[in-house]
Every structure is written in C-alpha cells, then in structure tokens.
Design a protein around this motif. Structure first.
Motif, short mmCIF file in Angstrom:
data_model
loop_
_atom_site.label_atom_id
_atom_site.label_comp_id
_atom_site.label_asym_id
_atom_site.label_seq_id
_atom_site.Cartn_x
_atom_site.Cartn_y
_atom_site.Cartn_z
N THR A 1 0.99 -1.39 -0.02
CA THR A 1 -0.22 0.49 -0.08
C THR A 1 0.99 1.52 0.24
OG1 THR A 1 -2.08 -0.97 1.24
CG2 THR A 1 -1.91 1.14 0.94
N SER A 2 0.53 2.00 -0.63
CA SER A 2 1.45 3.58 -0.86
C SER A 2 0.05 4.72 -1.30
CB SER A 2 2.30 3.30 -2.01
OG SER A 2 1.70 3.64 -3.37
N ALA A 3 0.82 6.00 -1.38
CA ALA A 3 -0.50 6.59 -1.50
C ALA A 3 -0.64 6.71 -2.57
CB ALA A 3 0.19 8.45 -1.09
N SER B 1 -0.75 1.58 -7.62
CA SER B 1 0.45 2.03 -7.71
C SER B 1 1.07 1.83 -8.55
CB SER B 1 1.40 1.63 -6.31
OG SER B 1 1.01 2.27 -5.13
N ILE C 1 -1.53 8.32 2.35
CA ILE C 1 -2.55 7.80 2.02
C ILE C 1 -4.08 7.90 1.59
CG2 ILE C 1 -3.66 5.16 2.47
CD1 ILE C 1 -0.60 4.60 3.16
N VAL D 1 -1.57 7.81 8.46
CA VAL D 1 -2.40 6.47 8.28
C VAL D 1 -2.53 5.71 10.03
CG1 VAL D 1 -0.57 5.10 7.83
CG2 VAL D 1 -2.94 4.58 6.68
N LEU E 1 -2.59 0.01 8.54
CA LEU E 1 -1.64 -0.42 7.87
C LEU E 1 -1.04 -2.18 7.47
CD1 LEU E 1 -0.73 1.06 5.19
CD2 LEU E 1 0.81 2.10 6.25
N GLY F 1 3.49 4.29 3.28
CA GLY F 1 2.89 2.75 2.93
C GLY F 1 3.43 1.54 3.38
N THR G 1 5.83 8.10 -5.06
CA THR G 1 5.03 7.62 -3.75
C THR G 1 5.18 9.17 -2.66
OG1 THR G 1 6.73 6.00 -3.79
CG2 THR G 1 5.48 5.19 -4.31
#
Length: 383
Positions: free
Chosen positions: A11-13, A20, A48, A53, A58, A211, A312
C-alpha cells in the motif's frame, strides 16, 4: 538454497500494488500539498488518506494481501515474521506526550492507561503480524533507518537459507508523517517545498510518504511442492555501514560500493548482468549525487535507472520494501517505471523518463539510511 517470493502486499499513497504500478507507469504522482497538523505550514506529502494512516491497520492490510496472493490459508504457525519500521508508532507517542504535557484536567493520563505505551513500542508491527497469521516461531523487528525494508528481507532470506523457516513474512511498514518528523527534516533543510524530483538539476529535497510492503518468502523447493506462483527470486543482498556520520553518507562511497559488491558476489552475478537499478533516489542534493557516482563507478557500461519516490514520496524505512515490490513488477511485466518528477537530469545516467519496455532478468534495489546504513538487494525473475 534458492529463496523465492510467492506473495506481495503493498500500500502506498498511490493505492495498492496494482494501482501504484499502473499510476506510476502513467507518470502520475500521489504527492500533494497537505496540512495535517494545524501548528505546521502546508507541505507536499504522500498521504494514503487525508490524515496520517493508522500503522496497525496498514500492517494488517498488507500482511492480509500478501498471504492471500500467496495462495496460503491461515493460520501459519511455522511461518517466520520479519517486519521492520524506522519510525514505528512515533506519531501516536507524540500524541500521548503532547496530551501529557498540555493536560486535560486529569493527572497522570499515561500511567492510568497501562497498555498504551507497551502497544506502541517499535517491535509491535512485527508482533501484531505474528498474531494475525498465527505464527509461533521466529519474530524479528529490524530498524536500520531508510535501509530497514531491504534489511528485513535479508534477515528473512537468512532464516530460510539456514533452515530455521521454510516460509517467512518479511518487509516494512511506515507512518512517518508526524509533527516531530516534519520539524526535524525541516530543520535539516532536507524537505522539498513543491515536490520530489529525483536526480533532477532542480531537486529540492525529500517528500515524506506513507507506505508498506511485505512479502511471503519461501524456499523454492517448498514453493514447488505446493505449486505456488513465483513472482521472483531473491538472488543476494549486501549490508554494510559507513561508520562515518549520523546523517550524511561517506562520500568516498567505499562501504556503499562494498554492499553492492557483496550482493553481486552472493548472487553469482557481475555488474554487466544487471538490467535495471531501482535507485534510492531521495531527491536530496547529497544522496542523489552520492548514488549517481556509485552507479557510474560500478556500472560504467550503463544501466537503466529510476527512482519511484517522485510518485510515492519517501516512505523512509519502508522504501526498500516498496522498491523490491516494484522490481518484481518490472520483471513480471518487462516494463521499467519512469523516474517521476525528472525534468532536467543532472547526472550522466540512463534515467528512465517514460515507462519503457525492456528485457529484464536481474535487478538491483538500493537503500541508504541515516547512520551510513547501506542495503542492496538483487532480485531475479522466477523463471
């Protein structure tokens, strides 16, 4: 012993792994102007969501995705866990400290909540992940500044190579956008004011991003026995330290070059065998110059290079793990991601400006952290 990747959670922005990757190939960036803290001015950040976050959520998300993509089912009592973070729950600790200092009419708030401090210690993401998958064996929580992600993967490879585990969940998670982190990087003059432009002549500095990326690593034999999909192979790694300065690299590059040499030797590869380098590429003046010099010295024949931090943001301890995931996507799709944010290159490198189709078998992923931490990972296609 051959160690392969059979699961990926990221998971990234920019979103999950697929989102992504697709957005990155289109040259898009998740970096936008945000003001998550009223006491600090707006800054470009890779958030995110609109607010920092939750690290536990996460961690849960990427571990769940990695296990699902590996085709395994829980519990995994024999699976090792190596999940690191350079910041951990720093944001929550800052909130607790602020609450204690300012006060809200009650005394000794921290002492009254006897679980809050324990649950925010740096090793907790790894402990949480172990509980999530039902792991009963080895649990490690490395911290090596911005080299943490690759460091964690290297430790996991060693657990498999030495026979301690057949499977390991490994990677790094980071929620680095906190008042103290922002204030500290600003005081150092390391933060960008408009965006992240790795290797660009007009680069301003780093942009903090959130992330996480974790992987299901297995011995190749174990993966073959269960007919698992293989995303790629971890060929080798190199881990060294400059022992020189608290936050600046040793400009002689000796230790960093040694880490690259170690990774190639362990992989039984030469510099000419590397088809692509995922650079650390923070967009700070010193790091990009230092890294460009290293690449030019070790790869004089030229090799394609890009940094994904312009898309990112810099996820600090998680950045090497995100980089490793993108390297696996490079080999799966045979496409090189662009160096988002690059306009006018300062260095004589084969910097990828637009997504480029290329035949790729072996890639190098670089991470350099405060304290002179150098971490290098060599990944190869799973064919």
């Amino acid at each position: 012993m051959k160690v392969v990747v059979t699961g990926i959670g990221l998971t990234s922005a920019l979103g999950n792994l697929h989102q992504s990757w697709e957005k990155m190939l289109e040259g898009k960036s998740a970096i936008k102007l945000h003001q998550p803290f009223a006491e600090l001015p707006p800054l470009p950040l890779g958030l995110i969501n609109f607010q920092p976050v939750n690290l536990t959520q996460l961690t849960k998300e990427v571990v769940e995705t990695a296990v699902k993509s590996s085709g395994l089912t829980l519990p995994l009592p024999e699976c090792g866990v190596v999940i690191g973070s350079s910041r951990g729950y720093q944001g929550m600790l800052e909130k607790l400290a602020k609450k204690q200092l300012i006060g809200d009419g009650q005394q000794n708030d921290l002492e009254k909540d006897d679980t809050s401090f324990i649950n925010l210690l740096p090793h907790q993401p790894a402990i949480f992940a172990a509980s999530q998958i039902g792991a009963k064996g080895t649990v490690l929580a490395p911290m090596a500044a911005c080299a943490t992600g690759i460091w964690a993967i290297a430790r996991a490879v060693e657990l498999i190579e030495t026979g301690q585990c057949q499977q390991v969940i490994a990677g790094a998670v980071e929620s680095p956008i906190t008042p103290l982190s922002i204030a500290g990087f600003r005081k150092m003059g390391a933060l960008a004011q408009t965006g992240a432009y790795p290797f660009d002549r007009s680069r301003e500095g780093l942009v903090l991003g959130e992330g996480a990326a974790v992987f299901l690593l297995e011995s190749a034999e174990f993966a073959r026995q269960r007919s698992a999909k293989i995303y790629g192979q971890i060929r080798g790694f190199g881990l060294t330290n400059d022992a020189s300065h608290g936050n600046a690299p040793d400009l002689s590059g000796k230790s960093a070059m040694l880490a690259i040499a170690q990774s190639l030797e362990r992989s039984s590869l030469s510099a000419e065998d590397i088809d692509y380098i995922h650079a650390h590429g923070t967009a700070t003046q010193l790091n990009d110059r230092h890294e460009a010099n290293l690449i030019q010295q070790i790869f004089p024949q030229g090799v394609a290079v890009s940094s994904t931090k312009g898309a990112t943001g810099h996820t600090l301890g998680a950045s090497g793990a995100l980089g490793a995931a993108f390297c696996l996507m490079v080999m799966e799709h045979q496409i090189l991601p662009p160096c988002v944010g690059l306009n006018e290159a300062e260095f004589d490198l084969d910097l990828v400006r637009y997504a480029r189709h290329s035949q790729v078998e072996n890639v190098l992923c670089l991470s350099f952290g405060f304290g002179g931490q150098n971490a290098v990972l060599v990944l190869a296609s799973g064919n």
